[in-house]
Scaffold this active site. Structure first.
Site, short mmCIF file in Angstrom:
data_model
loop_
_atom_site.label_atom_id
_atom_site.label_comp_id
_atom_site.label_asym_id
_atom_site.label_seq_id
_atom_site.Cartn_x
_atom_site.Cartn_y
_atom_site.Cartn_z
N GLU A 49 -6.19 14.89 3.40
CA GLU A 49 -6.42 13.44 3.52
C GLU A 49 -7.81 13.06 3.00
O GLU A 49 -7.97 12.06 2.33
CB GLU A 49 -6.28 12.99 4.98
CG GLU A 49 -4.86 12.98 5.50
CD GLU A 49 -3.98 12.02 4.73
OE1 GLU A 49 -4.43 10.91 4.42
OE2 GLU A 49 -2.85 12.41 4.39
N CYS A 71 5.41 1.73 -6.22
CA CYS A 71 4.69 0.46 -6.14
C CYS A 71 3.26 0.69 -6.62
O CYS A 71 2.30 0.54 -5.88
CB CYS A 71 4.72 -0.09 -4.72
SG CYS A 71 4.21 -1.82 -4.66
N CYS A 123 9.91 -1.59 -9.79
CA CYS A 123 10.67 -2.31 -8.76
C CYS A 123 12.16 -1.95 -8.77
O CYS A 123 12.80 -1.94 -7.72
CB CYS A 123 10.48 -3.81 -8.94
SG CYS A 123 8.73 -4.27 -8.86
N CYS A 183 12.85 0.68 -6.34
CA CYS A 183 12.20 0.54 -5.04
C CYS A 183 13.21 0.24 -3.93
O CYS A 183 14.05 -0.65 -4.08
CB CYS A 183 11.16 -0.58 -5.10
SG CYS A 183 10.34 -0.83 -3.53
N CYS A 194 11.45 -7.95 -1.29
CA CYS A 194 10.05 -8.03 -1.74
C CYS A 194 9.72 -9.42 -2.29
O CYS A 194 10.33 -9.87 -3.26
CB CYS A 194 9.81 -6.97 -2.79
SG CYS A 194 8.14 -7.05 -3.46
FE1 SF4 Z 1 6.34 -2.87 -4.93
FE2 SF4 Z 1 7.91 -4.88 -4.28
FE3 SF4 Z 1 8.21 -3.73 -6.62
FE4 SF4 Z 1 8.86 -2.44 -4.39
S1 SF4 Z 1 9.82 -4.25 -5.21
S2 SF4 Z 1 7.74 -1.61 -6.13
S3 SF4 Z 1 7.35 -3.19 -2.95
S4 SF4 Z 1 6.43 -4.85 -5.92
#
Ligand code: SF4
Length: 346
Positions: free
Chosen positions: A37, A192, A199, A202, A208
């Site tokens: 970390e 992200c 996205c 994601c 989002c």
């Molecule tokens: Fe980031 Fe939103 Fe894109 Fe997901 S959808 S990668 S949370 S910007």
């Protein structure tokens, strides 16, 4: 979407698409988790891996680290930057031995009291190693939160940070805490991302705000710009048959405790300074190609002055060493100084 849906999706995503097999994963040893970390703060995974492995070879346990002098720790950090991390790491190991019998406390609030450990890192250690319901809020998480929930304002401000901590507490699941914590880190690092978030891959895309509104480039809100000061300094490259003279820096300030070329105080004359402080007589000083280095709060132009020198019989300061080129590699040198030395050896 409910809080439990958020964590459920991230946990499921982590199991199939998150990073697996990093050297510090699949362990609940707080020493290893803590070390990773700290190394990963401000530094990319690929850079950290060899440092992490070398560090553990030299200091396999927290007790080994605590027992070593700090001079043995610094060379293993040289090149990683942000050297206060290494000094605090050493202090922290000693504090764990002195105050907690050599074992990390299980309570995140107590971990956060140790040197160099902030709230998010303490919470990460506790959630990974002890399964506590303690959320993290590092740069990756802040970016995901700002985009996913459309949080306005620079996340470095107190008000925005408090809002995000409250959100982090609400979203934290009771189970699979380590997987959830890892998922947040991995989503921010691999999907992200700062520049161009992926996205379409994601697990949070359908909830989002930034994706829906086409604002992924605007969120999180950038730090308000302020001019970064420019500084410059002369560094003495004194060459003798014994090598190049290097001096250990004081423990605080930039490059604390690392070996460095002597920095010429403003307004000093190189020849008199070298004679007075290092007991050497220089033939002629030659200005070498300058190097510009950027720190967090300022830019520094390093101007090297090279001279062949002869040693006077009087003793030089005790914190200096003469190193030849074959010894540079293993020495605890800051990266720009290493570069200057490499440039001077052509
Ligand atoms: Fe980031 Fe939103 Fe894109 Fe997901 S959808 S990668 S949370 S910007």
């Amino acid at each position: 979407m409910s809080a439990s849906e958020f964590s459920k999706r991230l946990i499921a995503w982590q199991k199939t698409a998150g990073r697996q097999g990093l050297p510090w994963q699949n362990t609940s040893d707080p020493y290893r988790v803590w070390l990773s970390e700290i190394m990963l703060q401000q530094t990319q995974v690929a850079t950290v891996i060899p440092y992490y492995q070398r560090f553990l070879e030299r200091f396999p346990t927290l007790a080994d680290l605590a027992a070593a002098p700090v001079e043995e720790v610094m060379p293993l950090w040289a090149g990683l930057g942000y050297y206060a991390r290494a000094r605090n790491l050493h202090k922290c190991a000693q504090a764990v031995v002195a105050q907690h019998g050599g074992e990390f406390p299980r309570d995140a609030a107590l971990i956060a009291e140790l040197p160099g450990i902030g709230r998010s890192t303490a919470n990460a250690i506790a959630s990974f190693c002890f399964g506590t319901q303690t959320p993290i809020l590092d740069g990756n998480v802040k970016r995901v939160f700002a985009r996913c929930f459309g949080i306005e304002g620079f996340p470095g401000t107190r008000a925005v940070e408090q809002e995000m901590w409250a959100l982090a507490e609400t979203l934290m699941p009771a189970r699979n805490t380590g997987t959830y914590t890892q998922a947040q880190m991995d989503l921010g690092a691999t999907v992200c991302t700062r520049g161009k978030p992926l996205c379409a891959r994601c697990p949070l895309a359908d909830m989002c705000v930034a994706y829906r509104d086409g604002r992924t480039q605007e969120l999180p809100v950038a730090r308000p710009k302020k001019a970064v000061p420019e500084r410059e300094s002369f560094f003495l490259l004194m060459r003798s048959p014994q090598g190049i003279l290097l001096e250990q820096r004081p423990p605080s300030g930039i490059w604390g405790s690392l070996l460095c070329l002597p920095e010429l105080p403003v307004g000093s004359d190189a020849a008199s300074y070298a004679r007075e402080h290092y007991g050497v007589v220089a033939q002629q000083w030659h200005e070498q190609t300058a190097l510009r280095h950027t720190f967090t709060h300022f830019h520094l132009t390093l101007r090297p002055l090279l001279a062949d020198v002869t040693l006077l019989p009087q003793a030089a300061e005790s914190n200096v060493r003469w190193l030849n080129a074959s010894e540079f590699e293993a020495a605890a040198l800051p990266t720009p100084i290493r570069t200057l030395l490499a440039m001077s050896h052509g």
